[in-house]
Design a protein around this motif. Structure first.
Motif, PDB file in Angstrom:
ATOM      1  N   THR A   5       2.567  -3.881  14.517  1.00 14.20           N
ATOM      2  CA  THR A   5       2.050  -2.807  15.352  1.00 14.20           C
ATOM      3  C   THR A   5       1.403  -3.527  16.521  1.00 14.20           C
ATOM      4  OG1 THR A   5       1.640  -1.385  13.464  1.00 14.20           O
ATOM      5  CG2 THR A   5       0.455  -0.864  15.500  1.00 14.20           C
ATOM      6  N   GLU A  69       6.068   2.044   1.787  1.00  8.63           N
ATOM      7  CA  GLU A  69       4.735   2.373   1.262  1.00  8.63           C
ATOM      8  C   GLU A  69       3.773   1.206   1.491  1.00  8.63           C
ATOM      9  OE1 GLU A  69       2.763   3.446  -3.089  1.00  8.63           O
ATOM     10  OE2 GLU A  69       4.937   3.364  -2.876  1.00  8.63           O
ATOM     11  N   ARG A  71       4.006  -1.164   3.839  1.00  4.60           N
ATOM     12  CA  ARG A  71       3.747  -1.268   5.287  1.00  4.60           C
ATOM     13  C   ARG A  71       2.709  -0.258   5.751  1.00  4.60           C
ATOM     14  NH1 ARG A  71       9.777  -1.940   7.838  1.00  4.60           N
ATOM     15  NH2 ARG A  71      10.001  -4.152   7.382  1.00  4.60           N
ATOM     16  N   ARG A  72       2.862   0.984   5.315  1.00  3.88           N
ATOM     17  CA  ARG A  72       1.916   2.028   5.715  1.00  3.88           C
ATOM     18  C   ARG A  72       0.513   1.724   5.203  1.00  3.88           C
ATOM     19  NH1 ARG A  72       6.574   4.884   4.769  1.00  3.88           N
ATOM     20  NH2 ARG A  72       6.037   5.333   2.599  1.00  3.88           N
ATOM     21  N   ASN A  75      -0.928  -1.241   7.259  1.00  2.10           N
ATOM     22  CA  ASN A  75      -1.291  -0.817   8.607  1.00  2.10           C
ATOM     23  C   ASN A  75      -2.585  -0.005   8.579  1.00  2.10           C
ATOM     24  OD1 ASN A  75      -0.764  -0.748  11.416  1.00  2.10           O
ATOM     25  ND2 ASN A  75       0.052   1.324  11.225  1.00  2.10           N
ATOM     26  N   ALA A  76      -2.712   0.904   7.627  1.00  6.14           N
ATOM     27  CA  ALA A  76      -3.934   1.704   7.511  1.00  6.14           C
ATOM     28  C   ALA A  76      -5.132   0.819   7.173  1.00  6.14           C
ATOM     29  CB  ALA A  76      -3.751   2.781   6.438  1.00  6.14           C
TER      30      ALA A  76
END
Length: 93
Positions: A5, A69, A71-72, A75-76
């Motif tokens: 990101t 799942e 990756r998310r 990132n969070a």
């Protein structure tokens, strides 16, 4: 495998997903679980490629069943770390 990101509040985020063995699992999914770490670096919007002061953080907990799942979640997690830093500038990234 890394997922980038490029820019979040003055930082570059890289989510690193890797295969992880879940020793606690009794199911046959040992070869299909993933762990995640995030690399956070200071950068500027003008030069996203030139990042400095990078640190690596591993997201502890249960392995994830899918790459998406993981990756998310990574990132969070990174965005939460940065949000905490923005609220308290004395915190160390």
């Amino acid at each position: 495998m890394a997922y980038v990101t490029p820019f979040y509040k003055g930082f570059r985020l890289e989510t690193l997903v890797f295969r992880e063995h879940d020793a606690a699992s009794v199911e046959g999914k040992h070869d299909r679980t993933f762990g995640v770490s995030v690399r956070i670096s200071r950068t500027s919007l003008d030069d996203l490629e030139n990042a400095t002061d990078s640190k690596l953080y591993r997201l502890d907990g249960q392995p994830f069943d899918s790459i998406g799942e993981a990756r998310r979640a990574g990132n969070a997690y990174a965005q939460t770390l940065i949000d905490d830093l923005v609220r308290d500038p004395r915190a160390d990234i």
